[in-house]
Scaffold this motif. Structure first.
Motif, PDB file in Angstrom:
ATOM      1  N   ARG A  17     -40.562 -37.076 -50.317  1.00 47.17           N
ATOM      2  CA  ARG A  17     -39.351 -36.629 -51.005  1.00 47.17           C
ATOM      3  C   ARG A  17     -38.205 -37.569 -50.659  1.00 47.17           C
ATOM      4  O   ARG A  17     -38.280 -38.323 -49.699  1.00 47.17           O
ATOM      5  CB  ARG A  17     -38.950 -35.216 -50.539  1.00 47.17           C
ATOM      6  N   ARG A  18     -37.144 -37.473 -51.391  1.00 50.41           N
ATOM      7  CA  ARG A  18     -35.936 -38.234 -51.080  1.00 50.41           C
ATOM      8  C   ARG A  18     -34.945 -37.329 -50.364  1.00 50.41           C
ATOM      9  O   ARG A  18     -34.732 -36.193 -50.758  1.00 50.41           O
ATOM     10  CB  ARG A  18     -35.283 -38.763 -52.345  1.00 50.41           C
ATOM     11  N   TYR A  19     -34.368 -37.881 -49.307  1.00 51.35           N
ATOM     12  CA  TYR A  19     -33.307 -37.189 -48.579  1.00 51.35           C
ATOM     13  C   TYR A  19     -32.303 -38.254 -48.154  1.00 51.35           C
ATOM     14  O   TYR A  19     -32.672 -39.238 -47.503  1.00 51.35           O
ATOM     15  CB  TYR A  19     -33.864 -36.452 -47.354  1.00 51.35           C
TER      16      TYR A  19
ATOM     17  N   LYS B  23     -25.629 -29.163 -43.134  1.00 52.46           N
ATOM     18  CA  LYS B  23     -26.096 -30.546 -43.139  1.00 52.46           C
ATOM     19  C   LYS B  23     -26.843 -30.864 -41.844  1.00 52.46           C
ATOM     20  O   LYS B  23     -27.864 -31.548 -41.857  1.00 52.46           O
ATOM     21  CB  LYS B  23     -24.932 -31.520 -43.315  1.00 52.46           C
ATOM     22  N   ILE B  24     -26.363 -30.356 -40.734  1.00 55.27           N
ATOM     23  CA  ILE B  24     -27.009 -30.583 -39.443  1.00 55.27           C
ATOM     24  C   ILE B  24     -28.371 -29.904 -39.414  1.00 55.27           C
ATOM     25  O   ILE B  24     -29.362 -30.484 -38.970  1.00 55.27           O
ATOM     26  CB  ILE B  24     -26.102 -30.085 -38.295  1.00 55.27           C
ATOM     27  N   VAL B  25     -28.438 -28.681 -39.926  1.00 59.37           N
ATOM     28  CA  VAL B  25     -29.703 -27.940 -39.966  1.00 59.37           C
ATOM     29  C   VAL B  25     -30.691 -28.638 -40.900  1.00 59.37           C
ATOM     30  O   VAL B  25     -31.871 -28.786 -40.580  1.00 59.37           O
ATOM     31  CB  VAL B  25     -29.447 -26.474 -40.388  1.00 59.37           C
ATOM     32  N   GLU B  26     -30.208 -29.102 -42.039  1.00 61.83           N
ATOM     33  CA  GLU B  26     -31.050 -29.836 -42.984  1.00 61.83           C
ATOM     34  C   GLU B  26     -31.577 -31.123 -42.338  1.00 61.83           C
ATOM     35  O   GLU B  26     -32.749 -31.470 -42.472  1.00 61.83           O
ATOM     36  CB  GLU B  26     -30.189 -30.175 -44.213  1.00 61.83           C
ATOM     37  N   PHE B  27     -30.714 -31.823 -41.619  1.00 64.93           N
ATOM     38  CA  PHE B  27     -31.114 -33.033 -40.900  1.00 64.93           C
ATOM     39  C   PHE B  27     -32.201 -32.711 -39.873  1.00 64.93           C
ATOM     40  O   PHE B  27     -33.200 -33.429 -39.766  1.00 64.93           O
ATOM     41  CB  PHE B  27     -29.899 -33.670 -40.215  1.00 64.93           C
ATOM     42  N   LEU B  28     -32.029 -31.628 -39.112  1.00 69.06           N
ATOM     43  CA  LEU B  28     -33.040 -31.237 -38.119  1.00 69.06           C
ATOM     44  C   LEU B  28     -34.372 -30.910 -38.796  1.00 69.06           C
ATOM     45  O   LEU B  28     -35.437 -31.273 -38.292  1.00 69.06           O
ATOM     46  CB  LEU B  28     -32.559 -30.039 -37.297  1.00 69.06           C
ATOM     47  N   GLU B  29     -34.325 -30.239 -39.939  1.00 68.51           N
ATOM     48  CA  GLU B  29     -35.561 -29.918 -40.662  1.00 68.51           C
ATOM     49  C   GLU B  29     -36.304 -31.192 -41.048  1.00 68.51           C
ATOM     50  O   GLU B  29     -37.519 -31.320 -40.832  1.00 68.51           O
ATOM     51  CB  GLU B  29     -35.255 -29.097 -41.912  1.00 68.51           C
ATOM     52  N   VAL B  30     -35.588 -32.176 -41.588  1.00 68.52           N
ATOM     53  CA  VAL B  30     -36.209 -33.434 -42.009  1.00 68.52           C
ATOM     54  C   VAL B  30     -36.729 -34.197 -40.792  1.00 68.52           C
ATOM     55  O   VAL B  30     -37.849 -34.723 -40.801  1.00 68.52           O
ATOM     56  CB  VAL B  30     -35.208 -34.289 -42.824  1.00 68.52           C
ATOM     57  N   ALA B  31     -35.935 -34.252 -39.724  1.00 69.18           N
ATOM     58  CA  ALA B  31     -36.332 -34.988 -38.520  1.00 69.18           C
ATOM     59  C   ALA B  31     -37.564 -34.355 -37.868  1.00 69.18           C
ATOM     60  O   ALA B  31     -38.502 -35.062 -37.467  1.00 69.18           O
ATOM     61  CB  ALA B  31     -35.165 -35.048 -37.534  1.00 69.18           C
TER      62      ALA B  31
ATOM     63  N   MET C  37     -24.216 -42.143 -43.136  1.00 65.89           N
ATOM     64  CA  MET C  37     -24.798 -43.429 -42.787  1.00 65.89           C
ATOM     65  C   MET C  37     -25.494 -43.357 -41.423  1.00 65.89           C
ATOM     66  O   MET C  37     -26.595 -43.869 -41.242  1.00 65.89           O
ATOM     67  CB  MET C  37     -23.707 -44.507 -42.763  1.00 65.89           C
ATOM     68  N   GLU C  38     -24.869 -42.676 -40.453  1.00 63.30           N
ATOM     69  CA  GLU C  38     -25.459 -42.530 -39.119  1.00 63.30           C
ATOM     70  C   GLU C  38     -26.723 -41.669 -39.157  1.00 63.30           C
ATOM     71  O   GLU C  38     -27.702 -41.964 -38.485  1.00 63.30           O
ATOM     72  CB  GLU C  38     -24.444 -41.922 -38.145  1.00 63.30           C
ATOM     73  N   LEU C  39     -26.690 -40.599 -39.949  1.00 68.34           N
ATOM     74  CA  LEU C  39     -27.882 -39.743 -40.067  1.00 68.34           C
ATOM     75  C   LEU C  39     -29.041 -40.503 -40.713  1.00 68.34           C
ATOM     76  O   LEU C  39     -30.188 -40.377 -40.287  1.00 68.34           O
ATOM     77  CB  LEU C  39     -27.559 -38.468 -40.856  1.00 68.34           C
ATOM     78  N   ARG C  40     -28.738 -41.311 -41.744  1.00 64.20           N
ATOM     79  CA  ARG C  40     -29.782 -42.142 -42.365  1.00 64.20           C
ATOM     80  C   ARG C  40     -30.357 -43.118 -41.347  1.00 64.20           C
ATOM     81  O   ARG C  40     -31.572 -43.278 -41.237  1.00 64.20           O
ATOM     82  CB  ARG C  40     -29.216 -42.906 -43.566  1.00 64.20           C
TER      83      ARG C  40
ATOM     84  N   VAL D 179     -35.311 -23.782 -37.831  1.00 61.95           N
ATOM     85  CA  VAL D 179     -34.009 -24.457 -37.783  1.00 61.95           C
ATOM     86  C   VAL D 179     -32.902 -23.605 -38.401  1.00 61.95           C
ATOM     87  O   VAL D 179     -31.768 -23.610 -37.923  1.00 61.95           O
ATOM     88  CB  VAL D 179     -34.054 -25.879 -38.397  1.00 61.95           C
ATOM     89  N   ASN D 180     -33.226 -22.825 -39.441  1.00 59.32           N
ATOM     90  CA  ASN D 180     -32.210 -21.940 -40.023  1.00 59.32           C
ATOM     91  C   ASN D 180     -31.774 -20.855 -39.039  1.00 59.32           C
ATOM     92  O   ASN D 180     -30.618 -20.437 -39.038  1.00 59.32           O
ATOM     93  CB  ASN D 180     -32.714 -21.296 -41.317  1.00 59.32           C
ATOM     94  N   ALA D 181     -32.691 -20.386 -38.192  1.00 58.17           N
ATOM     95  CA  ALA D 181     -32.340 -19.379 -37.185  1.00 58.17           C
ATOM     96  C   ALA D 181     -31.356 -19.939 -36.162  1.00 58.17           C
ATOM     97  O   ALA D 181     -30.596 -19.190 -35.557  1.00 58.17           O
ATOM     98  CB  ALA D 181     -33.598 -18.874 -36.484  1.00 58.17           C
TER      99      ALA D 181
END
Length: 195
Positions: free
Chosen positions: A37-39, A10-18, A108-111, A60-62
């Motif tokens: 897209r929706r995230y 989830k953290i890596v996914e968040f970094l990718e989107v950010a 909620m905080e990530l959003r 980010v995956n690395a």
């Protein structure tokens, strides 16, 4: 399984989107390179161009195993000119704790973090820096800063050859959050204005 391992995707996914949001906001690429897209129930941008998407995703995956081990201190998106002198650095200072958390509260905080990031474009409008170079001449990279590297992995990483500023940078805070198991601060660094 420890909570940190559960939530690192989830953290890596968040970094990718950010990171993709930052690249989109900088306007280096034409808008057609991105798709909406929706995230986490938010409209965000995703790189449509395969090479751009794979670069962000692979970078980010690395970092994921190192985030799990608590070795990643900061992740930066560095924009620089052809001479490799940084124009701006978006710095994600991250700290992953070992304890468990409230998943709904973290979402909620990530959003909230992503909403604030989408409004951060004015922070990166340093007129003096922008006038020095056209955005089409800018380059960028994703860089991970580690507390320490496991000895077995030292040869696997490539050091950045981006130059540093000669004087301390100006820091503009953008957003911070602190909820178990994740603490993130996002701030913008740029060189001091010349007198």
């Amino acid at each position: 399984m420890d909570c940190k391992e559960n939530e690192s995707p989830k953290i890596v996914e968040f970094l990718e989107v950010a990171i993709t949001s930052i690249i989109f906001l900088k306007g280096i690429y034409p808008p057609g390179v991105f798709e909406r897209r929706r995230y986490m129930n938010l409209l965000v941008h995703r790189a449509r161009h395969p090479q751009l998407h794979h670069y962000i995703l692979n970078s980010v995956n690395a970092l994921e195993p190192y985030i799990q081990q608590g070795l990643v201190e900061r992740v930066a998106v560095i924009f620089f000119k052809d001479d490799r002198i940084p124009v701006e650095r978006f710095m994600f200072k991250i700290n992953v704790n070992l304890s468990c958390y409230d998943g709904e509260m973290m979402d909620m905080e990530l959003r909230s973090f992503l909403v604030k990031l989408s409004l951060s474009e004015p922070f990166s409008k340093n007129a003096a820096v922008v006038s020095q170079c056209k955005k089409s001449d800018w380059r960028w990279e994703i860089t991970g800063y580690f507390c320490s590297l496991p000895e077995a992995q030292i040869g696997a990483w490539i050091s950045s050859n981006t130059h540093q500023w000669k004087q301390p940078s100006v820091i503009t805070p953008i957003k911070s959050m602190n909820i178990e198991p994740l603490s993130v601060q996002l701030y913008l660094e740029h060189p001091p204005l010349k007198p």
